[in-house]
Each structure stands twice: as C-alpha cells, then as structure tokens.
Write a protein that holds these residues in place. Structure first.
Motif, PDB file in Angstrom:
ATOM      1  N   ARG B  90      44.887  43.831  35.903  1.00 17.30           N
ATOM      2  CA  ARG B  90      43.569  44.228  36.379  1.00 17.30           C
ATOM      3  C   ARG B  90      42.758  42.953  36.569  1.00 17.30           C
ATOM      4  O   ARG B  90      42.614  42.168  35.623  1.00 17.30           O
ATOM      5  N   ALA B  91      42.215  42.757  37.774  1.00 17.99           N
ATOM      6  CA  ALA B  91      41.496  41.516  38.091  1.00 17.99           C
ATOM      7  C   ALA B  91      40.025  41.636  37.702  1.00 17.99           C
ATOM      8  O   ALA B  91      39.134  41.586  38.551  1.00 17.99           O
ATOM      9  N   ARG B  92      39.776  41.764  36.409  1.00 19.28           N
ATOM     10  CA  ARG B  92      38.394  42.003  35.958  1.00 19.28           C
ATOM     11  C   ARG B  92      37.450  40.855  36.291  1.00 19.28           C
ATOM     12  O   ARG B  92      36.303  41.064  36.658  1.00 19.28           O
ATOM     13  N   LEU B  98      32.853  39.489  42.391  1.00 17.92           N
ATOM     14  CA  LEU B  98      32.559  40.199  43.647  1.00 17.92           C
ATOM     15  C   LEU B  98      31.439  41.218  43.443  1.00 17.92           C
ATOM     16  O   LEU B  98      30.869  41.710  44.419  1.00 17.92           O
ATOM     17  N   GLY B  99      31.149  41.541  42.193  1.00 16.69           N
ATOM     18  CA  GLY B  99      30.136  42.562  41.923  1.00 16.69           C
ATOM     19  C   GLY B  99      30.544  43.934  42.450  1.00 16.69           C
ATOM     20  O   GLY B  99      29.709  44.725  42.872  1.00 16.69           O
ATOM     21  N   THR B 100      31.832  44.209  42.397  1.00 13.60           N
ATOM     22  CA  THR B 100      32.312  45.493  42.928  1.00 13.60           C
ATOM     23  C   THR B 100      32.574  46.487  41.805  1.00 13.60           C
ATOM     24  O   THR B 100      32.857  46.088  40.669  1.00 13.60           O
ATOM     25  N   LYS B 101      32.448  47.762  42.104  1.00 11.61           N
ATOM     26  CA  LYS B 101      32.843  48.794  41.153  1.00 11.61           C
ATOM     27  C   LYS B 101      34.203  49.379  41.496  1.00 11.61           C
ATOM     28  O   LYS B 101      34.653  50.339  40.876  1.00 11.61           O
ATOM     29  N   VAL B 403      36.620  44.577  50.269  1.00 10.11           N
ATOM     30  CA  VAL B 403      35.564  44.765  49.263  1.00 10.11           C
ATOM     31  C   VAL B 403      34.233  44.208  49.767  1.00 10.11           C
ATOM     32  O   VAL B 403      33.199  44.876  49.700  1.00 10.11           O
ATOM     33  N   LYS B 404      34.263  42.981  50.294  1.00  8.50           N
ATOM     34  CA  LYS B 404      33.014  42.322  50.690  1.00  8.50           C
ATOM     35  C   LYS B 404      32.333  43.021  51.862  1.00  8.50           C
ATOM     36  O   LYS B 404      31.116  42.955  52.011  1.00  8.50           O
ATOM     37  N   ASP B 410      33.211  53.019  44.946  1.00  9.44           N
ATOM     38  CA  ASP B 410      33.197  52.870  43.489  1.00  9.44           C
ATOM     39  C   ASP B 410      34.401  53.586  42.881  1.00  9.44           C
ATOM     40  O   ASP B 410      34.712  54.724  43.249  1.00  9.44           O
ATOM     41  N   GLY B 411      35.056  52.919  41.971  1.00 12.97           N
ATOM     42  CA  GLY B 411      36.168  53.534  41.266  1.00 12.97           C
ATOM     43  C   GLY B 411      37.480  53.536  42.041  1.00 12.97           C
ATOM     44  O   GLY B 411      38.520  53.919  41.508  1.00 12.97           O
TER      45      GLY B 411
END
Lengths: 443, 443
Positions: B90-92, B98-101, B403-404, B410-411
């Motif tokens: 998991r690339a936490r 990236l500020g992604t959910k 993503v960007k 989300d999720g």
C-alpha cells in the motif's frame, strides 16, 4: 523491560509482517561494560550533551543506553515493513554444489530499496532527527550504500541530505551518486574544497583516493557549522549497531520457524561493524543469557583487517581527529587502506561494541583476500541467483572456506550475513570475470 | 482442472510462502479464441511440431494449451520461493503526498535477484529445456532485464546462455552485460557480425542503434543452426504470458488479505506485454468468470505506442521476418523505435494475447511521454523509497495522472504494476535530474 516483547502484527499494510517491535541492546548483557567514548581534548568520558551539536537527543540517549530493549517507533516500523522481515533463505542449491551436509542459510538484506542493510539505521536516524526539528543531515559514504540509504530516508521524512563520498568510490561507481540524487540528495567527491578538513587533505596529497575517515571529517565539519543540521553516521557508533539488530532478531525467529534450535556458526562481513553487529548481537545475547553456543566469525578484507591485525586501544574515528576517542580495534586513524572494491569495509577502526565483543572473546575474526572474495561471490551468484555486494562476499568466502576445508560437520547450521546485493558494484567483479576468461583460454 | 487449486505451503524452505501452484491461462476464458500464429511461408496455422526446432516441447504445449490451470513444477516453485510471493504494498506515503483518498497499491517485482519480473518466465523456460536435454539457450534483450534473468536461470539449471543485446542498451548500460557475465552468460552487442541477419542489417545501416526485432533475428538464427540449442523469448508469446501470471494471482490473494473485494483499476506498463499480462490476466479472468469489474490500463511509451496507435493485423515478431506471423497490434515489423530509455518497451508489436484482450475491449491502453514517466518515477522514489525501472515508470505515470486529474474516486482501489527496480538504469534518470537542477537555478 527485562524480557523480549512478543512481536505484533499491528502494521496497517497490505501484507501482514512481523517486523520486530524493539531493537536489542547488547550493552545490557555484556559481562563487562564497554569502555566509554572520550572527549578528545579532556580525555574524560564523553557526556551526552557533548554530542548534541552532532546528533539528535533521542539518538544520543540510545548511544548511552543500557536498556536491553528499545522500542521502535511506529513510523519507523511502517517504513521497515516495506522490506522487513528480510528473507532468511536456505541455500539448497549452494549446498548441492558444495556437496555438503551442513545446512547453509543466508539472511539477505539486499531486498531493501537501497540494496543493503543500511536503511535499517538511516530510517531511524532520519525519523528521530525530523521529529526534533532538524532540517538537514550530512554524512560520509564509502561504496555509497550508506549515502543512498540516508538520502532515501531523508526523502521520506522531508529532510535535506548532503553526502561526502570517498573519492575512489565516487569515481568508480557513478550510479550511486545518481541514486542519491534520485532521492533528492546532494553527493560530493571527498575530499572536497568546500570544507577546511578537505582543503587541508588536498593540499597535502592532491591525488588521494580518499577514505571514510576523511569523509567523516568533512561531514562533521559541515554539520557543526550549519543551522538545524546534524551529522549522521552509518556505522561504528552504538546507536547504529542498535538499529541494525532487527537483522539478527528476525534471523533467530526465522531459524526457529525452520526448525533449527540454534545457529552453530554465523559469518558476517565487518568494516565499521554495523552489518556484523546487526546480525550477530542478538545471537551473542542468547549465548550470554541462555547459554547457547553460536560461534560468530567476523570476515574482514585482508587489505584492512582492523580486528584481525589491529590494536585494541583508544583512537579517533576520522583522519582529522575531530571525533570522540573510541576504544576499538584500529589500524591507526591515519591508515589509508588500499583502494579495494569493498568500499564499505575500508575503515581503519571498528565499532567499539564489536571490538569489545571481540576483546571479550564473544566473537572471532578472520581476514580474507580480494580474489577469494569475488570468486566466492560468483560461486554464490550462480547457485543462488543473487550477486552479493563486494562487502558481503567476505562473509560468503568465510563460509565457503569453512565448508570446503572440511570444518563443517554434518547437519551443522551455518548462517551467512548477506549485507546487500552487488548490482551497483558489478564493475568490482570485472577482474574476476577476466581471470575466468583467461582460465578458459588456457585450457 | 476447472477450479483454481488452493495454494499449499509445501515448500521446504526456511520461510513459509504461498507461491502459486499453477499458472493461469487466459486462453481458457477468452469469449472468442485468439487467432493462431501462422507459418510465414504457407500462411497456414502453425503446427506445434513446427516450433520444436526453437522451443522445448513442454513450452510448445503451453503455447497451444487451452487448459485454464497449468501446474508449476516443484523445481520451478522452489526457485520462485526465493522472491515470491513478491510484495504488494500500500503506497501510503505516496497517497499522502498526492492528497488522495483513493487507495494506491503496487505489486513490486523488483525484489527478484535480477531486479525485474523477467525471471518468472526465465526460470520456467530454463527448467523445461534442461529436463528435455537442451544444453544452451539463445535470446535477445533490450534494456537487459530479460538477458540477465535468462543468464541467471541458465546458471541454476546448468545451461549455457548466449544473449544478443540491443546495441543502444549495450552501450548505455554496461552493468547489464557484467550482470549476465556474473551469471556465466555471454552477451553480444546486436546487430553482430556473427550472424547472417546481423551482417545484413549492419551493411544496410552501419550506425543502427539496434532493436529487439533485430536481436530476435540473430538469436533465432544461432538457435536454429546449433546443436542442442533452443531459442528463448522473454515476452510476446503465449507461454511467456502464462508464466508471468503468478504476479496477478498473488496480487488478487494479497488484495483479499488487505480486505479489498476487487481492484478498481490496474495500471501496467506494456512493451512486449509480459508484465502487463502477468499482472492483468488473472484480473481479466475474474472479470470474465465472476463478473468483477476491474479496469485494466496498459501504459505504453508515446515513442512506441503499438496498441494505442498501431494496427491489429498479422505481422512478424522480428525485423528479418524469421518468426511466425502473429496477430497483434503492430507499428510494422520494420519500425525502429527511437532510442528511448525504457529499452524493454522498444518493440514494434504486442503479445497476441494482450492484443486480443485489447481488441475484445477487455483492457484499455494509453501512451505516455518520456519526461512525464521519469518525473513520475522520481516522485514515486521519494515517497516510497523504490526507484522504478524506466519501463515501470510508465505504469506509475499512468496512475499518477489518473489521480492528479481527479479521475480517482474516494476509496477506489488502484494497483500499479511495478515491473522492476531502476538501479541498473539510473543514467536514464540523468536528464530528468538535470531538469530539476535547472528549475532550482531558475527560481
């Protein structure tokens, strides 16, 4: 905490893993205390606060700690989990090639993103510095494993990273510089002209191939004279040995899972001592606390055999004499080792804790020649598929020689510490490959 | 066998691991059959026996097989166990940057001793050849991952190995040659003057930078004209796709362990197709058999976008027209791609199985520019610690752009196929690092 805490599976990662929860501190179990580091001017035992200009307070505390188990922060464990527990392999193909009935295992640290065991301490050091407000770390590096590891760790914790790389390695291994830069770090060829120590060395010997001792002088100087900047050392000191003990702690668990009561003999390579200590100290701890009888063999390059041929006395860690005095096996801090390929083993001294263990008879050491190490590395690569780092080939050579000379008993459990992979050090193998080609032609 | 067999823990290694017991063959689940390979002279469907001069019988059988599950021999699984199951991470840290959910996972093949996914097939091919009496394998290689992997596999199973490496990569990445030699293999800069195909190409264009197509012609020629010698291909063919499916089979299991019902979107890089197929085919199989809805995105270099801009038709796999005709997306077998850094993606065509999947709408493809891929690679390295191979940066760039640009919900579960690490391809990052330095100066 007197007993080793049970590992937990608490990490919130995709793959459950049992990364150790605590580092192991051999200081708690030494039958006699390690001699203290000394202030180089007063020759008095160093006080913790004297190290604050260089290191974070948490790391200084670890340097002096006598606690047996020191908790690994969750943020560090989360990064560790990207490659830890590192694999312990049974070298069945190598055993078959050797025709031995001994059982050969190897603990492989080359799966870390930087390709060696060095991130085990780099991650911890970057973390403790980051939470105390440090914004930049300086360091030295030989072959480049440590510099690349610290650059990676700094990237993860938002720190700047400035690395002084020993000139001979900087010139012969350009990929390492690129690796540090890919992680956002800066890499200099040491000695440089941006420090006083570097300029002085260059005046005296413009053609120097550099050494770890010189590079340490430079990195320390920059750290002392810059704001919010600390120095970071990849080996030698007690807190570095501590961080590396995850290697041996895992290996002991893994051997148990493999049904082995204990390791009979452990071969590790030794330069500054961090890989050897990381693998061996937990085994030595069990020898001392539980009466186990694992033998430890430190394998040094014959070009730089600090434990095998050095003296056990106080000496500086660097060439310029800026570091505290450390009680250790040393060839003298002005000794410049020949430009061997195992750049990570080109250090005149040896970790005080490893030296102390040797002095107390808790480990043995041997010196291995360069040709023997690379021949062993190729033999290992062709059996197991992994090309060992030049440093790691020393441990491999020690083990192969032990087996080939008939010293290994049937069923004996041998563990090799494979500190890293050699993919970025492939030119080091060229001479050995050329010898092979010549042998084929001569037949 | 209609249902997927349960994995077993039968491997007699130190570390219990659940290496898949069977490869997955998407051919069994395609709604329409893949077009057969054609004999280039008769244009009739190729018969198995026509491939015997080049490949072992077991591999030919796999090439034509319509069985869903094909057992992995124990000797192959034992070698796989040295790095399999490869980690799914998991690339936490990347998610936080990236500020992604969205949840970003990556399946990392760079832990193999050769540093990429290629040994998954190399080990299998060396094994099946060895048990049928082959004594030597020839092959081509681009960036060198495949050549190094086959050299390693040959060392393990006692075979000679002769590799023809695309000239542009041979010149720019000397470490790969050393890696092949460390495993005991021979490596030529292709085109050579030791084959007819090579001599012809050099006469026509002495300054050619080479291509995978040319190198294939040379390796095939040597295999056909030598005793007990077979040819080995690292991508494109059905049996290679088959061997690589261990990647996706493990990823599906690992996602389940992480609590994910399915992957929403999978990004893989695509050159000849083997990494993409290995990761994606088991997901596509579940889409077809179980009604799951995982979207697959193949990421190609814009300099060589065979699926994104090529035609779906019969074409040769090599430049000289020696191979069977393959129904695939192709830019034309005489297309010589520019000398981009992702040498493993410089192939004019695409695996027939991957092409068929694209043609049936079972996967999408996009093309990504070189600057974007390396920028993505650096961003990934600084967050996750792993420097992706130039090939892998295409999958990373595809995911980061997704993503960007706000396409990720989300999720949502995103999986990136990280085919290998870039430590031996670091010079490929130099231009991007130079751009970074320039940007800093301009500020």
């Amino acid at each position: 905490m007197a007993n080793k805490p049970a590992p937990t599976d608490a990490l919130d990662y995709a793959i459950p893993s049992t990364v150790p929860t605590h580092w192991y501190n051999l200081t708690a179990d030494f039958p006699e205390p390690v001699a203290p580091h000394l202030n180089p001017e007063t020759r008095e035992p160093l006080k913790p606060e004297e190290l604050y200009p260089l290191f974070s307070k948490a790391l200084v505390e670890q340097e002096f700690s006598t606690e047996r188990w020191i908790e690994i922060p969750q943020a560090v464990r989360e990064v560790y989990a990207n490659w830890r527990p590192s694999p312990l392999f049974r070298a069945r193909r190598l055993e078959r090639r050797l025709g031995t009935k001994a059982k050969i295992y190897y603990k492989y640290e080359g799966v870390s993103p930087a390709g060696s065991h060095k991130p085990n301490s780099a991650i911890a050091q970057a973390y403790f510095n980051a939470i105390e407000g440090t914004t930049k770390l300086t360091t030295e590096t030989g072959a480049g494993q440590w510099g690349a590891s610290l650059a990676m760790a700094c990237a993860m914790f938002g720190l700047e990273c400035e690395v002084f790389q020993v000139r001979s390695s900087y010139d012969s291994k350009p990929y390492r510089r690129m690796q540090m830069e890919a992680y956002g770090g800066t890499c200099h060829s040491s000695p440089t002209d941006i420090t006083e120590a570097g300029r002085k060395i260059r005046e005296e010997d413009p053609d120097t191939t550099g050494s770890l001792g010189m590079a340490i002088s430079e990195a320390v100087e920059v750290a002392v004279h810059s704001e919010n900047t600390h120095y970071s050392l990849g080996s030698v000191l007690n807190h570095v040995m501590l961080h590396q003990t995850v290697i041996g702690l895992e290996a002991i668990e893994q051997l148990k899972k493999a049904g082995e009561e204990q390791a009979d003999v452990v071969f590790g390579c030794a330069g500054g001592g961090s890989n050897l200590a990381g693998l061996a100290f937990p085994f030595i701890g069990e020898n001392l606390r539980e009466g186990k009888t694992t033998r430890i063999v430190a394998c040094e390059p014959s070009a730089c055999p600090s434990m095998t041929e050095g003296e056990f006395r106080y000496d500086f860690g660097d060439v310029a004499g800026l570091t505290p005095l450390l009680k250790m096996y040393t060839l003298g801090h002005e000794f410049v080792p020949p430009s061997i390929h195992a750049g990570g083993l080109r250090f005149h001294g040896m970790s005080p804790m490893v030296s102390h263990a040797k002095h107390l008879g808790l480990l043995d050491s041997i010196a291995v020649g360069e040709h023997e190490t690379f021949a062993a590395g190729l033999e290992f690569a062709r059996a197991e598929g992994i090309i060992p780092a030049p440093e790691s080939t020393h441990a491999v050579a020690g083990a192969l020689n032990y087996v080939k000379s008939g010293q290994a008993k049937d069923g004996e459990v041998i563990v090799i510490g494979l500190s890293g992979n050699g993919v970025l050090d492939l030119p080091a193998y060229e001479k050995e490959l050329e010898l092979e080609r010549q042998e084929k032609l001569d037949q």
